[in-house]
Design a protein around this motif. Structure first.
Motif, short mmCIF file in Angstrom:
data_model
loop_
_atom_site.label_atom_id
_atom_site.label_comp_id
_atom_site.label_asym_id
_atom_site.label_seq_id
_atom_site.Cartn_x
_atom_site.Cartn_y
_atom_site.Cartn_z
N SER A 287 10.48 4.60 2.17
CA SER A 287 9.96 5.90 1.73
C SER A 287 10.82 6.49 0.63
O SER A 287 11.97 6.09 0.42
CB SER A 287 9.89 6.87 2.92
OG SER A 287 11.21 7.16 3.38
N TYR B 81 0.75 9.04 -8.40
CA TYR B 81 0.44 10.03 -7.38
C TYR B 81 0.25 11.40 -8.02
O TYR B 81 1.09 11.85 -8.81
CB TYR B 81 1.58 10.12 -6.35
CG TYR B 81 1.33 11.14 -5.26
CD1 TYR B 81 0.44 10.88 -4.23
CD2 TYR B 81 2.00 12.37 -5.28
CE1 TYR B 81 0.20 11.82 -3.22
CE2 TYR B 81 1.77 13.31 -4.28
CZ TYR B 81 0.87 13.03 -3.26
OH TYR B 81 0.64 13.96 -2.27
N PRO C 226 -3.41 2.59 -5.27
CA PRO C 226 -2.31 2.61 -4.29
C PRO C 226 -1.77 1.23 -3.94
O PRO C 226 -0.76 1.13 -3.24
CB PRO C 226 -2.94 3.28 -3.06
CG PRO C 226 -4.40 3.03 -3.21
CD PRO C 226 -4.67 3.06 -4.68
N SER C 227 -2.43 0.17 -4.42
CA SER C 227 -1.94 -1.18 -4.13
C SER C 227 -1.02 -1.70 -5.23
O SER C 227 -0.54 -2.82 -5.14
CB SER C 227 -3.13 -2.14 -3.98
OG SER C 227 -3.89 -2.20 -5.17
N THR D 164 0.85 -1.19 0.00
CA THR D 164 0.00 0.00 0.00
C THR D 164 0.89 1.24 0.00
O THR D 164 1.84 1.32 0.77
CB THR D 164 -0.92 0.03 1.24
OG1 THR D 164 -1.80 -1.09 1.20
CG2 THR D 164 -1.75 1.32 1.24
N TRP D 165 0.55 2.20 -0.89
CA TRP D 165 1.23 3.50 -0.90
C TRP D 165 0.45 4.47 -0.02
O TRP D 165 -0.78 4.44 0.02
CB TRP D 165 1.31 4.06 -2.32
CG TRP D 165 2.35 3.39 -3.19
CD1 TRP D 165 2.15 2.40 -4.09
CD2 TRP D 165 3.73 3.72 -3.23
NE1 TRP D 165 3.34 2.06 -4.69
CE2 TRP D 165 4.32 2.85 -4.20
CE3 TRP D 165 4.54 4.63 -2.57
CZ2 TRP D 165 5.69 2.90 -4.49
CZ3 TRP D 165 5.90 4.67 -2.86
CH2 TRP D 165 6.46 3.81 -3.82
N SER D 166 1.17 5.36 0.65
CA SER D 166 0.51 6.36 1.50
C SER D 166 1.40 7.59 1.60
O SER D 166 2.54 7.60 1.13
CB SER D 166 0.23 5.79 2.90
OG SER D 166 1.45 5.44 3.53
N GLY D 167 0.87 8.63 2.25
CA GLY D 167 1.63 9.85 2.46
C GLY D 167 1.19 10.96 1.52
O GLY D 167 0.53 10.72 0.50
N LEU E 3 6.66 10.01 0.55
CA LEU E 3 5.69 8.98 0.22
C LEU E 3 6.20 7.62 0.70
O LEU E 3 7.40 7.35 0.64
CB LEU E 3 5.45 8.94 -1.30
CG LEU E 3 4.94 10.25 -1.91
CD1 LEU E 3 4.77 10.09 -3.42
CD2 LEU E 3 3.63 10.70 -1.26
N TYR E 4 5.29 6.79 1.18
CA TYR E 4 5.67 5.53 1.82
C TYR E 4 5.06 4.34 1.09
O TYR E 4 3.93 4.41 0.60
CB TYR E 4 5.19 5.51 3.28
CG TYR E 4 5.80 6.60 4.12
CD1 TYR E 4 6.98 6.39 4.82
CD2 TYR E 4 5.19 7.85 4.22
CE1 TYR E 4 7.54 7.39 5.60
CE2 TYR E 4 5.74 8.86 4.99
CZ TYR E 4 6.92 8.63 5.68
OH TYR E 4 7.48 9.61 6.44
N ASN F 205 1.51 -5.29 3.39
CA ASN F 205 0.20 -5.28 4.04
C ASN F 205 0.05 -6.30 5.17
O ASN F 205 -0.36 -5.96 6.28
CB ASN F 205 -0.90 -5.54 3.00
CG ASN F 205 -1.12 -4.32 2.12
OD1 ASN F 205 -0.83 -3.22 2.53
ND2 ASN F 205 -1.61 -4.52 0.92
N SER G 229 -3.36 12.53 -4.05
CA SER G 229 -4.11 11.27 -4.16
C SER G 229 -3.34 10.25 -5.00
O SER G 229 -2.63 10.61 -5.95
CB SER G 229 -5.48 11.53 -4.79
OG SER G 229 -5.33 12.08 -6.09
#
Length: 241
Positions: A107, A79, A72-73, A61-64, A90-91, A95, A68
């Motif tokens: 990151s 992004y 993200p998987s 999973t991407w996040s940060g 970004l991280y 999972n 948007s």
């Protein structure tokens, strides 16, 4: 990994048999993720991630950031920065950890440079065989005048551009650049009015004063305003001759 046996042997002469027990050791591959290299993008433009995974990782999973992610998987998730973002971390993370291994996290840094707004510019109207000075305003850095919206030749890098002598209506394009970021293009059209070249002839050079008013034969040219020199010819319509 494998099955291990442990045996406890009683000293000789005790009359007791040796006791054994076994256990199975399972080694789970440790999850590993890599967010890829740091990247730079112009504001408003999406950027594709370059993540990777190995070991026990089966999903990520991407996040940060304030923007948007699309999908993200996916390792190559896209992004889109939020308005005003300039530098964001970004991280990427695995999972589902497999006990006793923990979730893996990595990151990357995304630098977001500002994209300039499109300059303001307007064209004009000239007569065939003339040129025109075009001017752009509201730029913050370097202007680029181009001959086409895609794949055009670079014509000038100043706020003004003098066209060559034009014989037909032509559209030019101007944009503003800041570092590696470019604005959208502004189309600037120069309308060219063709030079009129009418042929204006009467059927004769002599007429009777009591005769019917003659009408000329007009060929070539375009609609405009007719006048005579010296004065004497009276036009029924100065717009048609």
């Amino acid at each position: 990994a494998g099955t291990y046996t442990v045996t406890n042997s009683i000293a000789a002469g005790g009359g007791c048999a040796a006791a054994s027990a076994f256990t199975t050791v399972v080694i789970n591959p440790a999850p590993a993720v890599n967010a890829g290299v740091n990247q730079t993008v112009c504001s408003g433009n999406p950027v594709t991630m370059t993540g990777s995974m190995s070991g026990g990782t089966t999903s990520i999973t991407w996040s940060g950031g304030l923007g948007s992610f699309s999908n993200p998987s996916l390792l190559n998730a896209v992004y889109t920065p939020a308005a005003g973002e300039t530098n964001v971390e970004l991280y990427i993370s695995s999972n589902t950890p497999i006990s006793p291994c923990t979730v893996a996290i990595d990151s990357m840094n995304l630098v977001i440079n500002p994209t300039p707004v499109a300059p303001i510019a307007s064209g004009g109207t000239i007569c065939q065989g003339n040129n025109l000075v075009l001017s752009a305003t509201d730029g913050v850095a370097n202007y680029k005048w181009l001959s086409a919206s895609s794949g055009g030749s670079l014509l000038a890098t100043t706020s003004t551009y003098t066209t060559p002598v034009l014989n037909s209506t032509t559209t030019y394009y101007v944009q503003d650049t800041l570092g590696s970021c470019s604005s959208s293009m502004t189309a600037v059209t120069v309308n060219v009015i063709p030079t009129d070249n009418p042929a204006f002839n009467y059927s004769s050079s002599t007429f009777c004063i009591t005769g019917t008013n003659p009408s000329p034969i007009i060929s070539g040219g375009f609609t405009g305003t007719f006048s005579s020199t010296p004065a004497g010819i009276v036009f029924v319509s100065t717009s048609t001759g």
